[in-house]
Write an enzyme that holds these catalytic residues in place. Structure first.
Site, PDB file in Angstrom:
ATOM      1  N   SER A   8     -11.109   1.973  -2.858  1.00 13.27           N
ATOM      2  CA  SER A   8      -9.912   1.430  -3.498  1.00 13.27           C
ATOM      3  C   SER A   8      -8.770   2.429  -3.598  1.00 13.27           C
ATOM      4  O   SER A   8      -7.657   2.064  -3.987  1.00 13.27           O
ATOM      5  CB  SER A   8     -10.250   0.937  -4.914  1.00 13.27           C
ATOM      6  OG  SER A   8     -10.484   2.023  -5.791  1.00 13.27           O
ATOM      7  N   LYS A   9      -9.016   3.688  -3.243  1.00 14.58           N
ATOM      8  CA  LYS A   9      -8.043   4.740  -3.510  1.00 14.58           C
ATOM      9  C   LYS A   9      -6.885   4.756  -2.492  1.00 14.58           C
ATOM     10  O   LYS A   9      -6.946   4.104  -1.449  1.00 14.58           O
ATOM     11  CB  LYS A   9      -8.738   6.093  -3.539  1.00 14.58           C
ATOM     12  CG  LYS A   9      -9.841   6.195  -4.598  1.00 14.58           C
ATOM     13  CD  LYS A   9      -9.341   5.867  -5.996  1.00 14.58           C
ATOM     14  CE  LYS A   9     -10.358   6.187  -7.085  1.00 14.58           C
ATOM     15  NZ  LYS A   9     -11.526   5.312  -7.074  1.00 14.58           N
ATOM     16  N   HIS A  10      -5.842   5.512  -2.824  1.00 13.65           N
ATOM     17  CA  HIS A  10      -4.675   5.606  -1.934  1.00 13.65           C
ATOM     18  C   HIS A  10      -5.098   5.948  -0.509  1.00 13.65           C
ATOM     19  O   HIS A  10      -4.636   5.341   0.461  1.00 13.65           O
ATOM     20  CB  HIS A  10      -3.710   6.700  -2.414  1.00 13.65           C
ATOM     21  CG  HIS A  10      -3.020   6.434  -3.702  1.00 13.65           C
ATOM     22  ND1 HIS A  10      -3.624   6.626  -4.918  1.00 13.65           N
ATOM     23  CD2 HIS A  10      -1.751   6.012  -3.972  1.00 13.65           C
ATOM     24  CE1 HIS A  10      -2.769   6.330  -5.885  1.00 13.65           C
ATOM     25  NE2 HIS A  10      -1.629   5.950  -5.341  1.00 13.65           N
TER      26      HIS A  10
END
Length: 402
Positions: free
Chosen positions: A179-181
Protein backbone atom coordinates in the site's frame (compact mmCIF):
# COMPACT_ATOMS: atom_id res chain seq x y z
CA UNK A 1 -3.30 15.76 -15.58
CA UNK A 2 -1.79 12.48 -14.41
CA UNK A 3 -2.12 9.01 -15.87
CA UNK A 4 0.60 6.55 -14.91
CA UNK A 5 1.01 2.87 -14.09
CA UNK A 6 1.71 1.76 -10.52
CA UNK A 7 4.24 -0.74 -11.86
CA UNK A 8 5.97 0.18 -15.11
CA UNK A 9 8.22 -1.42 -17.70
CA UNK A 10 11.21 -0.17 -15.72
CA UNK A 11 10.42 -2.44 -12.78
CA UNK A 12 9.83 -5.34 -15.17
CA UNK A 13 13.19 -4.66 -16.81
CA UNK A 14 15.01 -4.90 -13.49
CA UNK A 15 13.12 -8.07 -12.55
CA UNK A 16 14.17 -9.60 -15.86
CA UNK A 17 17.80 -8.76 -15.05
CA UNK A 18 17.51 -10.76 -11.85
CA UNK A 19 15.78 -13.69 -13.55
CA UNK A 20 18.34 -13.71 -16.34
CA UNK A 21 21.00 -14.17 -13.69
CA UNK A 22 19.48 -17.59 -12.95
CA UNK A 23 19.89 -16.95 -9.19
CA UNK A 24 23.52 -18.02 -9.41
CA UNK A 25 25.57 -17.26 -6.29
CA UNK A 26 27.76 -14.84 -8.24
CA UNK A 27 24.72 -12.70 -9.08
CA UNK A 28 22.93 -12.93 -5.74
CA UNK A 29 22.42 -9.65 -3.86
CA UNK A 30 23.61 -7.46 -6.74
CA UNK A 31 20.20 -5.81 -7.12
CA UNK A 32 19.90 -5.27 -3.38
CA UNK A 33 23.27 -3.53 -3.43
CA UNK A 34 22.13 -1.28 -6.28
CA UNK A 35 18.93 -0.40 -4.42
CA UNK A 36 20.80 0.44 -1.23
CA UNK A 37 23.29 2.64 -3.03
CA UNK A 38 20.62 4.58 -4.92
CA UNK A 39 18.30 4.88 -1.91
CA UNK A 40 21.08 6.30 0.25
CA UNK A 41 21.93 8.76 -2.51
CA UNK A 42 18.30 9.81 -3.02
CA UNK A 43 17.78 10.44 0.70
CA UNK A 44 21.17 12.02 1.34
CA UNK A 45 22.27 9.30 3.77
CA UNK A 46 25.64 7.61 4.15
CA UNK A 47 24.21 4.11 4.45
CA UNK A 48 21.07 2.18 3.50
CA UNK A 49 20.36 -1.42 4.49
CA UNK A 50 17.48 -3.29 2.83
CA UNK A 51 15.45 -5.94 4.66
CA UNK A 52 12.37 -8.11 4.28
CA UNK A 53 9.89 -5.56 5.66
CA UNK A 54 9.48 -2.36 7.64
CA UNK A 55 8.93 -4.15 10.93
CA UNK A 56 12.26 -5.95 10.61
CA UNK A 57 14.00 -2.63 9.97
CA UNK A 58 12.56 -1.15 13.19
CA UNK A 59 13.54 -4.26 15.16
CA UNK A 60 17.09 -4.07 13.83
CA UNK A 61 17.27 -0.33 14.54
CA UNK A 62 16.46 -1.02 18.19
CA UNK A 63 19.05 -3.79 18.36
CA UNK A 64 21.65 -1.54 16.71
CA UNK A 65 20.82 1.20 19.22
CA UNK A 66 21.67 -1.18 22.05
CA UNK A 67 18.16 -1.52 23.42
CA UNK A 68 18.23 -4.25 26.06
CA UNK A 69 15.60 -6.48 27.62
CA UNK A 70 13.42 -4.33 29.87
CA UNK A 71 14.43 -1.00 28.35
CA UNK A 72 11.60 1.36 27.50
CA UNK A 73 10.99 2.71 24.00
CA UNK A 74 8.50 5.54 23.49
CA UNK A 75 6.15 5.45 20.50
CA UNK A 76 2.67 6.72 19.56
CA UNK A 77 -0.37 4.47 20.03
CA UNK A 78 -2.14 5.83 16.95
CA UNK A 79 -0.46 3.95 14.13
CA UNK A 80 -0.13 0.45 12.75
CA UNK A 81 0.87 -1.75 15.73
CA UNK A 82 3.96 -3.01 13.89
CA UNK A 83 5.81 -0.10 15.48
CA UNK A 84 5.08 -1.33 19.00
CA UNK A 85 5.47 -4.98 17.98
CA UNK A 86 9.04 -4.29 16.84
CA UNK A 87 9.76 -3.05 20.35
CA UNK A 88 8.49 -6.35 21.75
CA UNK A 89 10.71 -8.20 19.27
CA UNK A 90 13.67 -6.48 20.95
CA UNK A 91 12.38 -7.64 24.38
CA UNK A 92 11.80 -4.00 25.29
CA UNK A 93 8.73 -2.23 26.65
CA UNK A 94 6.56 0.01 24.45
CA UNK A 95 5.63 3.18 26.32
CA UNK A 96 2.89 5.13 24.61
CA UNK A 97 2.98 8.92 24.33
CA UNK A 98 -0.18 10.74 23.31
CA UNK A 99 -0.67 12.57 20.03
CA UNK A 100 -1.83 16.06 19.12
CA UNK A 101 -5.56 16.25 18.43
CA UNK A 102 -5.13 18.43 15.33
CA UNK A 103 -2.07 16.93 13.62
CA UNK A 104 -2.71 13.36 14.91
CA UNK A 105 1.05 13.13 15.60
CA UNK A 106 3.23 12.36 18.60
CA UNK A 107 4.64 15.49 20.25
CA UNK A 108 7.75 16.38 22.27
CA UNK A 109 5.51 17.62 25.07
CA UNK A 110 3.78 14.26 25.41
CA UNK A 111 7.02 12.32 25.02
CA UNK A 112 8.54 14.29 27.88
CA UNK A 113 5.71 13.16 30.19
CA UNK A 114 6.60 9.47 29.85
CA UNK A 115 10.42 9.54 29.89
CA UNK A 116 11.88 7.51 32.76
CA UNK A 117 15.30 6.24 33.79
CA UNK A 118 14.58 3.13 31.72
CA UNK A 119 13.89 5.03 28.48
CA UNK A 120 16.41 4.18 25.77
CA UNK A 121 14.86 5.33 22.48
CA UNK A 122 12.01 7.13 20.77
CA UNK A 123 10.29 5.89 17.63
CA UNK A 124 8.51 8.74 15.86
CA UNK A 125 5.90 7.98 13.22
CA UNK A 126 5.29 10.14 10.15
CA UNK A 127 1.59 9.30 10.23
CA UNK A 128 -0.26 9.24 6.90
CA UNK A 129 2.73 10.97 5.28
CA UNK A 130 3.25 13.84 7.75
CA UNK A 131 6.19 13.94 10.15
CA UNK A 132 5.92 15.21 13.74
CA UNK A 133 7.95 18.24 14.83
CA UNK A 134 11.31 16.53 14.64
CA UNK A 135 13.54 19.39 15.80
CA UNK A 136 11.68 19.63 19.10
CA UNK A 137 11.79 15.86 19.55
CA UNK A 138 15.49 15.73 18.69
CA UNK A 139 16.29 18.42 21.24
CA UNK A 140 14.41 16.51 23.93
CA UNK A 141 16.17 13.29 22.95
CA UNK A 142 19.57 14.98 23.10
CA UNK A 143 18.85 16.30 26.58
CA UNK A 144 18.01 12.78 27.74
CA UNK A 145 20.62 10.89 25.66
CA UNK A 146 17.97 8.96 23.72
CA UNK A 147 18.20 7.40 20.27
CA UNK A 148 15.65 8.69 17.74
CA UNK A 149 14.34 6.26 15.13
CA UNK A 150 12.05 7.63 12.42
CA UNK A 151 9.28 5.27 11.31
CA UNK A 152 8.63 6.70 7.86
CA UNK A 153 6.77 3.72 6.42
CA UNK A 154 4.03 6.11 5.24
CA UNK A 155 6.25 9.04 4.29
CA UNK A 156 8.48 9.30 1.22
CA UNK A 157 9.92 12.54 -0.10
CA UNK A 158 8.43 15.00 2.40
CA UNK A 159 10.28 17.93 3.97
CA UNK A 160 10.21 19.80 7.24
CA UNK A 161 11.65 23.31 7.36
CA UNK A 162 13.49 22.52 4.14
CA UNK A 163 15.06 19.34 5.52
CA UNK A 164 14.21 15.93 4.11
CA UNK A 165 12.14 13.78 6.44
CA UNK A 166 14.36 10.83 7.25
CA UNK A 167 17.42 12.95 7.97
CA UNK A 168 16.45 13.98 11.50
CA UNK A 169 16.82 10.78 13.53
CA UNK A 170 19.79 8.54 14.17
CA UNK A 171 18.08 6.03 11.85
CA UNK A 172 15.03 6.18 9.58
CA UNK A 173 12.94 3.22 8.46
CA UNK A 174 10.85 2.86 5.29
CA UNK A 175 8.42 0.23 4.02
CA UNK A 176 7.82 -1.18 0.54
CA UNK A 177 4.62 -2.99 1.57
CA UNK A 178 1.95 -3.09 -1.13
CA UNK A 179 0.00 0.00 0.00
CA UNK A 180 2.99 2.32 0.37
CA UNK A 181 4.13 5.15 -1.92
CA UNK A 182 6.86 2.90 -3.29
CA UNK A 183 6.23 -0.82 -3.27
CA UNK A 184 7.89 -4.11 -4.06
CA UNK A 185 4.92 -6.04 -2.73
CA UNK A 186 6.88 -6.29 0.51
CA UNK A 187 10.21 -5.10 1.86
CA UNK A 188 11.81 -2.40 3.94
CA UNK A 189 14.95 -0.27 4.11
CA UNK A 190 16.68 1.74 6.79
CA UNK A 191 19.07 4.66 6.43
CA UNK A 192 21.69 6.11 8.77
CA UNK A 193 24.78 8.29 8.70
CA UNK A 194 26.43 6.25 11.45
CA UNK A 195 29.06 3.71 10.40
CA UNK A 196 28.56 1.87 13.69
CA UNK A 197 24.79 1.60 13.32
CA UNK A 198 25.14 0.57 9.67
CA UNK A 199 27.56 -2.26 10.53
CA UNK A 200 25.23 -3.51 13.25
CA UNK A 201 22.13 -3.22 11.08
CA UNK A 202 23.81 -5.30 8.39
CA UNK A 203 25.26 -7.92 10.69
CA UNK A 204 22.23 -8.32 12.93
CA UNK A 205 19.91 -8.68 9.93
CA UNK A 206 22.31 -11.05 8.16
CA UNK A 207 22.63 -13.98 10.58
CA UNK A 208 25.55 -12.37 12.39
CA UNK A 209 27.96 -12.99 9.52
CA UNK A 210 31.51 -11.82 10.14
CA UNK A 211 32.26 -10.72 6.59
CA UNK A 212 29.48 -8.18 6.10
CA UNK A 213 29.18 -4.55 7.13
CA UNK A 214 27.29 -1.38 6.40
CA UNK A 215 28.98 -1.15 3.02
CA UNK A 216 29.18 -4.87 2.28
CA UNK A 217 26.04 -6.93 2.01
CA UNK A 218 27.37 -10.40 1.19
CA UNK A 219 30.30 -12.64 1.95
CA UNK A 220 32.58 -13.80 -0.88
CA UNK A 221 33.24 -17.24 -2.30
CA UNK A 222 36.79 -17.04 -1.00
CA UNK A 223 35.37 -16.71 2.49
CA UNK A 224 32.81 -19.49 2.46
CA UNK A 225 34.94 -22.01 0.55
CA UNK A 226 37.45 -22.20 3.37
CA UNK A 227 36.83 -24.93 5.99
CA UNK A 228 38.36 -22.62 8.60
CA UNK A 229 36.01 -19.71 8.02
CA UNK A 230 34.20 -18.50 11.12
CA UNK A 231 30.88 -17.32 9.77
CA UNK A 232 28.78 -16.21 12.72
CA UNK A 233 30.32 -13.81 15.21
CA UNK A 234 27.08 -12.74 16.91
CA UNK A 235 23.41 -13.70 17.01
CA UNK A 236 21.57 -12.36 13.99
CA UNK A 237 18.24 -12.67 12.23
CA UNK A 238 17.68 -13.64 8.62
CA UNK A 239 16.00 -10.40 7.53
CA UNK A 240 17.78 -9.90 4.21
CA UNK A 241 15.84 -8.61 1.22
CA UNK A 242 15.62 -10.74 -1.91
CA UNK A 243 16.90 -9.48 -5.26
CA UNK A 244 13.46 -9.76 -6.88
CA UNK A 245 11.95 -7.36 -4.35
CA UNK A 246 14.97 -5.10 -4.69
CA UNK A 247 14.52 -5.00 -8.47
CA UNK A 248 10.95 -3.72 -8.16
CA UNK A 249 11.88 -1.30 -5.37
CA UNK A 250 14.74 0.11 -7.45
CA UNK A 251 12.40 0.84 -10.34
CA UNK A 252 9.93 2.46 -7.96
CA UNK A 253 12.70 4.54 -6.40
CA UNK A 254 13.68 5.92 -9.78
CA UNK A 255 10.02 6.89 -10.29
CA UNK A 256 9.54 8.17 -6.74
CA UNK A 257 8.76 11.77 -7.60
CA UNK A 258 5.91 10.92 -9.96
CA UNK A 259 4.51 8.26 -7.65
CA UNK A 260 4.49 10.63 -4.67
CA UNK A 261 3.16 13.54 -6.73
CA UNK A 262 0.11 11.49 -7.72
CA UNK A 263 -0.89 11.16 -4.07
CA UNK A 264 -0.28 14.83 -3.41
CA UNK A 265 -2.45 15.77 -6.38
CA UNK A 266 -5.26 13.50 -5.21
CA UNK A 267 -4.98 14.97 -1.70
CA UNK A 268 -5.39 18.46 -3.16
CA UNK A 269 -8.65 17.29 -4.72
CA UNK A 270 -9.87 16.01 -1.36
CA UNK A 271 -8.93 19.30 0.30
CA UNK A 272 -10.96 21.24 -2.23
CA UNK A 273 -14.00 19.04 -1.51
CA UNK A 274 -13.89 19.04 2.32
CA UNK A 275 -12.71 22.63 2.86
CA UNK A 276 -16.25 23.93 3.39
CA UNK A 277 -17.50 20.98 5.43
CA UNK A 278 -17.97 22.03 9.06
CA UNK A 279 -18.06 18.48 10.44
CA UNK A 280 -14.90 17.17 8.78
CA UNK A 281 -11.49 18.25 10.09
CA UNK A 282 -8.44 17.37 7.94
CA UNK A 283 -5.09 16.52 9.48
CA UNK A 284 -3.46 19.85 10.28
CA UNK A 285 -0.20 20.61 8.51
CA UNK A 286 1.86 23.18 10.38
CA UNK A 287 3.79 25.85 8.51
CA UNK A 288 7.14 24.55 7.26
CA UNK A 289 5.87 20.99 6.91
CA UNK A 290 5.20 19.10 3.70
CA UNK A 291 2.75 16.20 3.61
CA UNK A 292 3.29 13.23 1.28
CA UNK A 293 -0.28 11.90 1.73
CA UNK A 294 0.01 8.14 1.94
CA UNK A 295 -3.66 8.61 2.61
CA UNK A 296 -5.93 11.62 3.12
CA UNK A 297 -7.39 11.68 6.62
CA UNK A 298 -10.10 13.71 8.31
CA UNK A 299 -11.54 13.63 11.80
CA UNK A 300 -15.30 13.25 11.60
CA UNK A 301 -17.63 14.99 14.04
CA UNK A 302 -19.43 11.80 15.04
CA UNK A 303 -21.82 13.74 17.24
CA UNK A 304 -23.28 15.09 14.00
CA UNK A 305 -22.61 12.28 11.50
CA UNK A 306 -22.23 8.60 12.38
CA UNK A 307 -18.95 7.07 11.13
CA UNK A 308 -20.50 3.86 9.82
CA UNK A 309 -23.46 5.63 8.25
CA UNK A 310 -21.11 7.96 6.37
CA UNK A 311 -18.94 5.12 5.14
CA UNK A 312 -21.94 3.01 4.10
CA UNK A 313 -23.57 5.89 2.22
CA UNK A 314 -20.27 6.73 0.50
CA UNK A 315 -20.01 3.14 -0.73
CA UNK A 316 -23.70 3.11 -1.71
CA UNK A 317 -23.09 6.15 -3.91
CA UNK A 318 -20.18 4.33 -5.60
CA UNK A 319 -17.22 5.23 -3.38
CA UNK A 320 -14.28 2.84 -3.12
CA UNK A 321 -14.62 2.58 0.64
CA UNK A 322 -13.00 4.30 3.58
CA UNK A 323 -10.47 2.79 5.95
CA UNK A 324 -10.79 3.20 9.68
CA UNK A 325 -7.82 4.05 11.86
CA UNK A 326 -6.18 1.07 13.50
CA UNK A 327 -7.16 0.20 17.04
CA UNK A 328 -4.74 1.97 19.38
CA UNK A 329 -1.86 -0.41 19.96
CA UNK A 330 -2.41 -0.72 23.69
CA UNK A 331 -6.08 -1.50 23.08
CA UNK A 332 -5.29 -4.54 20.94
CA UNK A 333 -5.97 -7.92 22.63
CA UNK A 334 -2.28 -8.83 22.45
CA UNK A 335 -1.34 -5.94 24.74
CA UNK A 336 -4.35 -6.19 27.04
CA UNK A 337 -3.60 -9.88 27.75
CA UNK A 338 0.20 -9.68 27.29
CA UNK A 339 0.18 -12.46 24.71
CA UNK A 340 3.88 -11.95 23.96
CA UNK A 341 4.93 -15.50 23.00
CA UNK A 342 6.16 -16.25 26.53
CA UNK A 343 8.08 -13.00 26.86
CA UNK A 344 5.47 -12.16 29.47
CA UNK A 345 7.12 -14.86 31.64
CA UNK A 346 10.48 -13.09 31.69
CA UNK A 347 9.36 -10.58 34.31
CA UNK A 348 10.06 -7.65 31.97
CA UNK A 349 6.43 -6.63 31.67
CA UNK A 350 5.19 -7.36 35.19
CA UNK A 351 5.09 -3.69 36.18
CA UNK A 352 3.17 -2.64 33.07
CA UNK A 353 -0.61 -2.83 32.89
CA UNK A 354 -1.47 -1.92 29.32
CA UNK A 355 -5.17 -1.95 30.23
CA UNK A 356 -4.57 1.19 32.27
CA UNK A 357 -2.74 3.17 29.60
CA UNK A 358 -4.59 6.37 28.76
CA UNK A 359 -3.82 8.59 25.75
CA UNK A 360 -6.84 10.87 25.67
CA UNK A 361 -6.24 12.54 22.32
CA UNK A 362 -5.50 9.28 20.55
CA UNK A 363 -8.61 7.70 22.06
CA UNK A 364 -10.68 10.69 20.96
CA UNK A 365 -9.38 10.53 17.40
CA UNK A 366 -9.31 6.80 16.66
CA UNK A 367 -13.08 6.24 16.26
CA UNK A 368 -13.43 9.48 14.28
CA UNK A 369 -10.78 9.14 11.59
CA UNK A 370 -11.74 8.56 7.96
CA UNK A 371 -8.81 7.42 5.81
CA UNK A 372 -9.44 8.10 2.13
CA UNK A 373 -7.39 6.43 -0.59
CA UNK A 374 -4.90 8.55 -2.52
CA UNK A 375 -3.47 5.81 -4.72
CA UNK A 376 -5.41 6.71 -7.86
CA UNK A 377 -2.91 6.65 -10.69
CA UNK A 378 -5.40 7.69 -13.36
CA UNK A 379 -6.82 11.15 -12.78
CA UNK A 380 -10.26 10.27 -14.10
CA UNK A 381 -10.63 7.63 -11.38
CA UNK A 382 -9.83 10.25 -8.74
CA UNK A 383 -12.24 12.75 -10.28
CA UNK A 384 -15.07 10.23 -10.10
CA UNK A 385 -14.36 9.55 -6.43
CA UNK A 386 -14.38 13.27 -5.68
CA UNK A 387 -17.83 13.59 -7.22
CA UNK A 388 -19.07 10.75 -5.02
CA UNK A 389 -17.53 12.30 -1.91
CA UNK A 390 -19.09 15.67 -2.66
CA UNK A 391 -22.47 14.02 -3.16
CA UNK A 392 -22.09 12.15 0.15
CA UNK A 393 -21.20 15.33 2.04
CA UNK A 394 -24.16 17.16 0.52
CA UNK A 395 -26.43 14.28 1.58
CA UNK A 396 -25.36 14.51 5.22
CA UNK A 397 -25.25 18.31 5.18
CA UNK A 398 -29.02 18.25 4.68
CA UNK A 399 -29.42 16.08 7.78
CA UNK A 400 -26.99 18.12 9.90
CA UNK A 401 -28.63 21.41 8.93
CA UNK A 402 -32.21 20.13 9.13
Amino acid sequence: MFDIERVSDLERKYVDEVLNGQFSSSNTYKMVTRLEKEFAKKFGAKHAVAMVNGTATLHMALEAAGVKAGDEVICPPLTMSSTAIAILHANAVPVFADVDRNSFLITAENIKKVITKKTKAIITVALYGLAPQMREINELAKQNELVVIEDNAECFGAYQDGQLVGSFGHMASYSFQSSKHLTAGEGGIIITDSDDYADKLRRYSGLGYAGISGNKGRITKDDIQSPDYDRHVILGWNYRMADLCAAVALGQLERMDELVDVRKNVAKMYSDIVSDCAWMHPQKVKEGNEHSYWTYVVSLDIEKVDWHEFRDKYIEFGGDGIYAAWKLSYQEPMFRTKAFLNREDLGIYDAYDFCNVKCENAEFLQPRLLQFKTNYYHEQDAVEQMKILKHTIEYFDKEVNA
